[in-house]
Each structure stands twice: as C-alpha cells, then as structure tokens.
Design a protein around this motif. Structure first.
Motif, PDB file in Angstrom:
ATOM      1  N   PHE A   1      42.401  27.839   8.300  1.00  0.00           N
ATOM      2  CA  PHE A   1      42.995  27.963   7.058  1.00  0.00           C
ATOM      3  C   PHE A   1      43.270  29.574   6.983  1.00  0.00           C
ATOM      4  O   PHE A   1      42.461  30.576   7.261  1.00  0.00           O
ATOM      5  N   VAL A   2      44.612  29.907   6.536  1.00  0.00           N
ATOM      6  CA  VAL A   2      45.136  30.908   6.282  1.00  0.00           C
ATOM      7  C   VAL A   2      44.934  31.117   4.658  1.00  0.00           C
ATOM      8  O   VAL A   2      45.790  30.656   3.973  1.00  0.00           O
ATOM      9  N   HIS A   3      43.966  31.816   4.282  1.00  0.00           N
ATOM     10  CA  HIS A   3      43.925  31.877   2.829  1.00  0.00           C
ATOM     11  C   HIS A   3      44.314  33.124   2.020  1.00  0.00           C
ATOM     12  O   HIS A   3      44.117  34.066   2.544  1.00  0.00           O
TER      13      HIS A   3
ATOM     14  N   ARG B   1      35.259  22.401  13.759  1.00  0.00           N
ATOM     15  CA  ARG B   1      34.622  23.671  13.539  1.00  0.00           C
ATOM     16  C   ARG B   1      35.821  24.550  12.581  1.00  0.00           C
ATOM     17  O   ARG B   1      36.928  24.041  12.582  1.00  0.00           O
ATOM     18  N   VAL B   2      35.206  25.148  11.458  1.00  0.00           N
ATOM     19  CA  VAL B   2      36.363  25.459  10.629  1.00  0.00           C
ATOM     20  C   VAL B   2      36.220  27.287  10.431  1.00  0.00           C
ATOM     21  O   VAL B   2      35.307  27.794  10.611  1.00  0.00           O
ATOM     22  N   PHE B   3      37.552  27.611  10.713  1.00  0.00           N
ATOM     23  CA  PHE B   3      37.743  28.984  10.722  1.00  0.00           C
ATOM     24  C   PHE B   3      38.730  29.577   9.478  1.00  0.00           C
ATOM     25  O   PHE B   3      39.508  28.534   9.272  1.00  0.00           O
ATOM     26  N   ILE B   4      38.381  30.411   9.205  1.00  0.00           N
ATOM     27  CA  ILE B   4      39.268  31.155   7.776  1.00  0.00           C
ATOM     28  C   ILE B   4      39.664  32.576   8.226  1.00  0.00           C
ATOM     29  O   ILE B   4      38.920  33.482   8.532  1.00  0.00           O
ATOM     30  N   ILE B   5      40.941  32.909   7.990  1.00  0.00           N
ATOM     31  CA  ILE B   5      41.493  34.103   7.892  1.00  0.00           C
ATOM     32  C   ILE B   5      42.050  34.376   6.546  1.00  0.00           C
ATOM     33  O   ILE B   5      42.636  33.350   6.109  1.00  0.00           O
ATOM     34  N   TRP B   6      41.880  35.713   5.993  1.00  0.00           N
ATOM     35  CA  TRP B   6      42.421  35.949   4.858  1.00  0.00           C
ATOM     36  C   TRP B   6      43.758  36.796   4.945  1.00  0.00           C
ATOM     37  O   TRP B   6      44.013  37.426   6.007  1.00  0.00           O
ATOM     38  N   GLU B   7      44.485  36.624   4.145  1.00  0.00           N
ATOM     39  CA  GLU B   7      45.857  37.137   4.010  1.00  0.00           C
ATOM     40  C   GLU B   7      45.792  38.629   4.347  1.00  0.00           C
ATOM     41  O   GLU B   7      46.617  39.047   5.215  1.00  0.00           O
ATOM     42  N   CYS B   8      44.948  39.270   3.793  1.00  0.00           N
ATOM     43  CA  CYS B   8      45.116  40.760   4.026  1.00  0.00           C
ATOM     44  C   CYS B   8      44.477  41.170   5.427  1.00  0.00           C
ATOM     45  O   CYS B   8      44.882  42.203   6.147  1.00  0.00           O
ATOM     46  N   GLU B   9      43.633  40.157   6.165  1.00  0.00           N
ATOM     47  CA  GLU B   9      43.324  40.165   7.585  1.00  0.00           C
ATOM     48  C   GLU B   9      44.330  40.073   8.584  1.00  0.00           C
ATOM     49  O   GLU B   9      44.387  40.567   9.846  1.00  0.00           O
TER      50      GLU B   9
ATOM     51  N   GLU C   1      46.930  42.708  14.030  1.00  0.00           N
ATOM     52  CA  GLU C   1      47.099  41.865  15.236  1.00  0.00           C
ATOM     53  C   GLU C   1      45.448  41.836  15.734  1.00  0.00           C
ATOM     54  O   GLU C   1      45.179  40.642  16.290  1.00  0.00           O
ATOM     55  N   GLN C   2      44.822  42.676  15.904  1.00  0.00           N
ATOM     56  CA  GLN C   2      43.472  42.812  16.631  1.00  0.00           C
ATOM     57  C   GLN C   2      42.652  41.699  15.919  1.00  0.00           C
ATOM     58  O   GLN C   2      41.837  40.914  16.404  1.00  0.00           O
ATOM     59  N   LYS C   3      42.483  41.551  14.601  1.00  0.00           N
ATOM     60  CA  LYS C   3      41.765  40.658  13.591  1.00  0.00           C
ATOM     61  C   LYS C   3      42.026  39.086  14.177  1.00  0.00           C
ATOM     62  O   LYS C   3      41.320  38.165  14.356  1.00  0.00           O
ATOM     63  N   ILE C   4      43.459  39.046  14.108  1.00  0.00           N
ATOM     64  CA  ILE C   4      44.105  37.668  14.300  1.00  0.00           C
ATOM     65  C   ILE C   4      43.658  37.173  16.008  1.00  0.00           C
ATOM     66  O   ILE C   4      42.979  36.204  16.045  1.00  0.00           O
ATOM     67  N   ARG C   5      43.888  38.134  16.695  1.00  0.00           N
ATOM     68  CA  ARG C   5      43.664  38.011  18.071  1.00  0.00           C
ATOM     69  C   ARG C   5      42.266  37.427  18.144  1.00  0.00           C
ATOM     70  O   ARG C   5      41.607  36.579  19.227  1.00  0.00           O
TER      71      ARG C   5
END
Length: 140
Positions: free
Chosen positions: A62-64, A111-119, A123-127
């Motif tokens: 989820f991209v919150h 498995r559930v992963f969440i990344i926040w808009e600000c993150e 690119e390193q956080k996404i990677r």
C-alpha cells in the motif's frame, strides 16, 4: 483559523485529489519494475484493493498518503481547521479500515507492506522496502 479558500474552491481542490496512479505510486512502480519485480495493480478481489500486488512473493504493498492515512509525526498529516469533527471522524474511519484490511490480508496469508507518501521521495527507502519483498523477508 478559518479556511483561506471559499467552500466551493476547497471542494473543487479536494475533488482533484486522485486515489489511483498518484505520483508516489508511480515512483514505487517504476523502481519495482526496474528491480525486476512484477506486480498487479489494484486487485479488487483482495481486501483494501492494494496498490501493488506481488503474487509470486505473496505480498501486497500500500502506498499511503500521509494526510489521508494519518502518518504519525509527519507534517503532511495536518488536520484542517474547519469542520474539525468531520475530519476527525473521517480520519479515524480511514485508519480503522486500514487496520481491518491488513488483518484480513494477513489472515489470507499475504504479507503486507506499507510505504508512506513522504518516504517515496527517497529512492533508497523504496529500494529497501522492495528488496524485502523480493527476498521474501518478513520484516516490514
């Protein structure tokens, strides 16, 4: 403090907020694809219609948006000064729905992963997050 915008202008602005194909989602998708991860978008047969589904890894992402999903400690998670009771209720329902969707997905074996808009600005956080998905890691 009152809203600087007229109710009509505020309504128009809010109607322009997209729920799909947002800039943060596009950044995550581009990097996932570049890393060789293959995914499906918005599978409506899964609770919460995850933004990205990685069937091979049995993972969803989820991209919150920080504002709508109340990213704790984030400046983007501010609360509007007008109609505060409406917004408080709206945000509480959003967060509760997120919790329920996550619980249902976990119960289904995802498995559930969440990344926040600000993150997504990093690119390193996404990677790093996507590497966890690719390695079938259970850390998130």
């Amino acid at each position: 403090m009152t809203d600087r915008l007229t109710p009509e202008r505020r309504s128009w602005l809010m109607s322009r907020v997209r729920s799909k194909n947002t800039s943060p989602e596009i950044r995550v998708r581009r990097l996932a694809h570049a890393m060789g991860l293959r995914f499906r978008l918005y599978r409506n047969d899964l609770p919460g219609r995850p933004d990205l589904v990685f069937p091979r890894h049995r993972a969803v992402l989820f991209v919150h948006g920080c504002f709508w999903h109340r990213h704790s400690g984030c400046a983007k998670a501010s609360t509007p000064k007008s109609r505060m009771e409406f917004w408080r209720t709206k945000f509480e329902l959003n967060v509760e729905r997120d919790r329920q969707n996550e619980a249902m997905l976990l119960a289904l074996g995802w498995r559930v992963f969440i990344i926040w808009e600000c993150e997504t600005k990093s690119e390193q956080k996404i990677r790093s997050l996507l590497s966890g998905i690719a390695q079938n890691s259970f850390e998130h």
